[in-house]
Structure formats: C-alpha cells, structure tokens
Design a protein around this motif. Sequence first.
Motif, PDB file in Angstrom:
ATOM      1  N   GLN A 106       0.833  -1.194   0.000  1.00 24.07           N
ATOM      2  CA  GLN A 106       0.000   0.000   0.000  1.00 24.07           C
ATOM      3  C   GLN A 106       0.870   1.247   0.000  1.00 24.07           C
ATOM      4  O   GLN A 106       1.837   1.350   0.729  1.00 24.07           O
ATOM      5  N   ALA A 107       0.503   2.197  -0.822  1.00 25.35           N
ATOM      6  CA  ALA A 107       1.276   3.435  -0.927  1.00 25.35           C
ATOM      7  C   ALA A 107       1.043   4.307   0.301  1.00 25.35           C
ATOM      8  O   ALA A 107      -0.064   4.414   0.803  1.00 25.35           O
ATOM      9  N   HIS A 108       2.105   4.904   0.791  1.00 25.21           N
ATOM     10  CA  HIS A 108       2.029   5.826   1.917  1.00 25.21           C
ATOM     11  C   HIS A 108       2.338   7.230   1.417  1.00 25.21           C
ATOM     12  O   HIS A 108       3.254   7.426   0.639  1.00 25.21           O
ATOM     13  N   THR A 109       1.578   8.194   1.894  1.00 30.20           N
ATOM     14  CA  THR A 109       1.850   9.566   1.480  1.00 30.20           C
ATOM     15  C   THR A 109       3.026  10.149   2.249  1.00 30.20           C
ATOM     16  O   THR A 109       3.604  11.123   1.834  1.00 30.20           O
ATOM     17  N   ARG A 110       3.359   9.534   3.366  1.00 28.59           N
ATOM     18  CA  ARG A 110       4.475  10.017   4.173  1.00 28.59           C
ATOM     19  C   ARG A 110       5.280   8.820   4.646  1.00 28.59           C
ATOM     20  O   ARG A 110       4.727   7.872   5.198  1.00 28.59           O
ATOM     21  N   ILE A 111       6.564   8.855   4.447  1.00 26.02           N
ATOM     22  CA  ILE A 111       7.418   7.777   4.902  1.00 26.02           C
ATOM     23  C   ILE A 111       7.696   7.987   6.385  1.00 26.02           C
ATOM     24  O   ILE A 111       8.063   9.074   6.809  1.00 26.02           O
ATOM     25  N   ARG A 112       7.548   6.948   7.144  1.00 29.84           N
ATOM     26  CA  ARG A 112       7.749   7.045   8.592  1.00 29.84           C
ATOM     27  C   ARG A 112       9.239   7.048   8.917  1.00 29.84           C
ATOM     28  O   ARG A 112      10.043   6.484   8.203  1.00 29.84           O
ATOM     29  N   SER A 113       9.584   7.660  10.017  1.00 30.28           N
ATOM     30  CA  SER A 113      10.985   7.698  10.429  1.00 30.28           C
ATOM     31  C   SER A 113      11.133   7.132  11.828  1.00 30.28           C
ATOM     32  O   SER A 113      10.153   6.870  12.523  1.00 30.28           O
ATOM     33  N   THR A 114      12.363   6.977  12.243  1.00 30.11           N
ATOM     34  CA  THR A 114      12.650   6.455  13.572  1.00 30.11           C
ATOM     35  C   THR A 114      13.101   7.565  14.510  1.00 30.11           C
ATOM     36  O   THR A 114      13.781   7.295  15.498  1.00 30.11           O
ATOM     37  N   ASN A 115      12.730   8.789  14.228  1.00 31.73           N
ATOM     38  CA  ASN A 115      13.155   9.915  15.046  1.00 31.73           C
ATOM     39  C   ASN A 115      12.733   9.777  16.503  1.00 31.73           C
ATOM     40  O   ASN A 115      13.478  10.136  17.409  1.00 31.73           O
ATOM     41  N   LEU A 116      11.536   9.256  16.741  1.00 30.77           N
ATOM     42  CA  LEU A 116      11.065   9.089  18.109  1.00 30.77           C
ATOM     43  C   LEU A 116      11.955   8.123  18.882  1.00 30.77           C
ATOM     44  O   LEU A 116      12.330   8.384  20.031  1.00 30.77           O
ATOM     45  N   LEU A 117      12.291   6.998  18.265  1.00 26.84           N
ATOM     46  CA  LEU A 117      13.160   6.026  18.927  1.00 26.84           C
ATOM     47  C   LEU A 117      14.555   6.586  19.152  1.00 26.84           C
ATOM     48  O   LEU A 117      15.166   6.355  20.200  1.00 26.84           O
TER      49      LEU A 117
ATOM     50  N   ARG B  13      15.334   9.687  19.603  1.00 26.94           N
ATOM     51  CA  ARG B  13      15.240  10.658  20.688  1.00 26.94           C
ATOM     52  C   ARG B  13      15.182   9.957  22.038  1.00 26.94           C
ATOM     53  O   ARG B  13      15.816  10.372  23.008  1.00 26.94           O
ATOM     54  N   LEU B  14      14.436   8.861  22.119  1.00 26.91           N
ATOM     55  CA  LEU B  14      14.344   8.095  23.353  1.00 26.91           C
ATOM     56  C   LEU B  14      15.714   7.520  23.737  1.00 26.91           C
ATOM     57  O   LEU B  14      16.133   7.605  24.890  1.00 26.91           O
ATOM     58  N   ASN B  15      16.413   6.955  22.765  1.00 28.02           N
ATOM     59  CA  ASN B  15      17.748   6.411  23.027  1.00 28.02           C
ATOM     60  C   ASN B  15      18.708   7.505  23.475  1.00 28.02           C
ATOM     61  O   ASN B  15      19.552   7.288  24.353  1.00 28.02           O
ATOM     62  N   GLN B  16      18.607   8.668  22.897  1.00 27.06           N
ATOM     63  CA  GLN B  16      19.463   9.790  23.284  1.00 27.06           C
ATOM     64  C   GLN B  16      19.192  10.203  24.729  1.00 27.06           C
ATOM     65  O   GLN B  16      20.126  10.477  25.491  1.00 27.06           O
ATOM     66  N   GLU B  17      17.933  10.214  25.128  1.00 27.09           N
ATOM     67  CA  GLU B  17      17.569  10.565  26.498  1.00 27.09           C
ATOM     68  C   GLU B  17      18.083   9.520  27.482  1.00 27.09           C
ATOM     69  O   GLU B  17      18.588   9.851  28.562  1.00 27.09           O
ATOM     70  N   VAL B  18      18.002   8.248  27.124  1.00 34.30           N
ATOM     71  CA  VAL B  18      18.521   7.180  27.986  1.00 34.30           C
ATOM     72  C   VAL B  18      20.031   7.334  28.159  1.00 34.30           C
ATOM     73  O   VAL B  18      20.557   7.227  29.266  1.00 34.30           O
ATOM     74  N   ARG B  19      20.737   7.583  27.081  1.00 35.55           N
ATOM     75  CA  ARG B  19      22.196   7.767  27.166  1.00 35.55           C
ATOM     76  C   ARG B  19      22.553   8.976  28.024  1.00 35.55           C
ATOM     77  O   ARG B  19      23.513   8.946  28.801  1.00 35.55           O
ATOM     78  N   ARG B  20      21.780  10.041  27.902  1.00 37.25           N
ATOM     79  CA  ARG B  20      22.038  11.235  28.704  1.00 37.25           C
ATOM     80  C   ARG B  20      21.891  10.938  30.194  1.00 37.25           C
ATOM     81  O   ARG B  20      22.726  11.338  31.012  1.00 37.25           O
ATOM     82  N   ARG B  21      20.853  10.191  30.538  1.00 38.29           N
ATOM     83  CA  ARG B  21      20.621   9.868  31.954  1.00 38.29           C
ATOM     84  C   ARG B  21      21.658   8.884  32.493  1.00 38.29           C
ATOM     85  O   ARG B  21      22.064   8.980  33.643  1.00 38.29           O
ATOM     86  N   GLU B  22      22.067   7.933  31.692  1.00 39.63           N
ATOM     87  CA  GLU B  22      23.006   6.930  32.188  1.00 39.63           C
ATOM     88  C   GLU B  22      24.427   7.473  32.320  1.00 39.63           C
ATOM     89  O   GLU B  22      25.209   6.955  33.094  1.00 39.63           O
ATOM     90  N   LYS B  23      24.764   8.544  31.598  1.00 42.46           N
ATOM     91  CA  LYS B  23      26.102   9.129  31.733  1.00 42.46           C
ATOM     92  C   LYS B  23      26.323   9.726  33.112  1.00 42.46           C
ATOM     93  O   LYS B  23      27.442   9.786  33.594  1.00 42.46           O
TER      94      LYS B  23
END
Length: 115
Positions: free
Chosen positions: A74-85, A87-97
Amino acid sequence: MFHFTIFVTVPKKNCSLFREQVKALFRITNLEQARALKNEILEQFSEEKGYQIASCTCLDEGFEDAFQYVIVGQAHTRIRSTNLLERLNQEVRRREKVVRIFPNTASATRLIGPC
C-alpha cells in the motif's frame, strides 16, 4: 538521499518552478502518474543549461529506486521515520552518563524508566 542530490545540483537562480514540480512528484502515490510527471519534468528542463547534466540525469536514473515505497504494498503519502526512537535512546544515554555504573538492573530501570 536521492531528492537532496537533485536539489543540491539545481542552479540557485530561477529554480522555484523545478523545485515545486519535483516536490509535487514525490507527493504522488500512483506510479504511472509519477512516471508521466517525471517525463514532463525531464522534457521541460533537460534542454536548460543548469539542469541537463546533474539534476535531470539524477532524476531519470534514480526515479525507480526513489519510488519503491509506492510499488511495495500500500502506498504511503508520508514515509515514517525512527526519530522518536532515536530521541528516546538519546535521552537514555544522557541519563546513564550521570550514574555510569548501576548496582543492579532495578536501579537502572528506575533511573531510565518513567516510574
């Protein structure tokens, strides 16, 4: 990556029509209509000096690869990205440092998790 290459090679002066047509091309979800519009764009701009070598050649050669999202399922009008994931990984790394070493798994979960 494909469309960025096209826009980088386009002349800066008087390029708004070309840019708008390429953007409209990527909004189309029907492959046959997209091919027809691509051919119109190539006919219109292939003779102009700044467009012929880099932009039109890139558009012609990379068209099928760029429109795989229309062909598969099925055609999608917008390609999805992994930006949310990401961002979550970046926040986890920030807290664990801050802590660096966790005494056990539960302490890591408490620091990283929402609870």
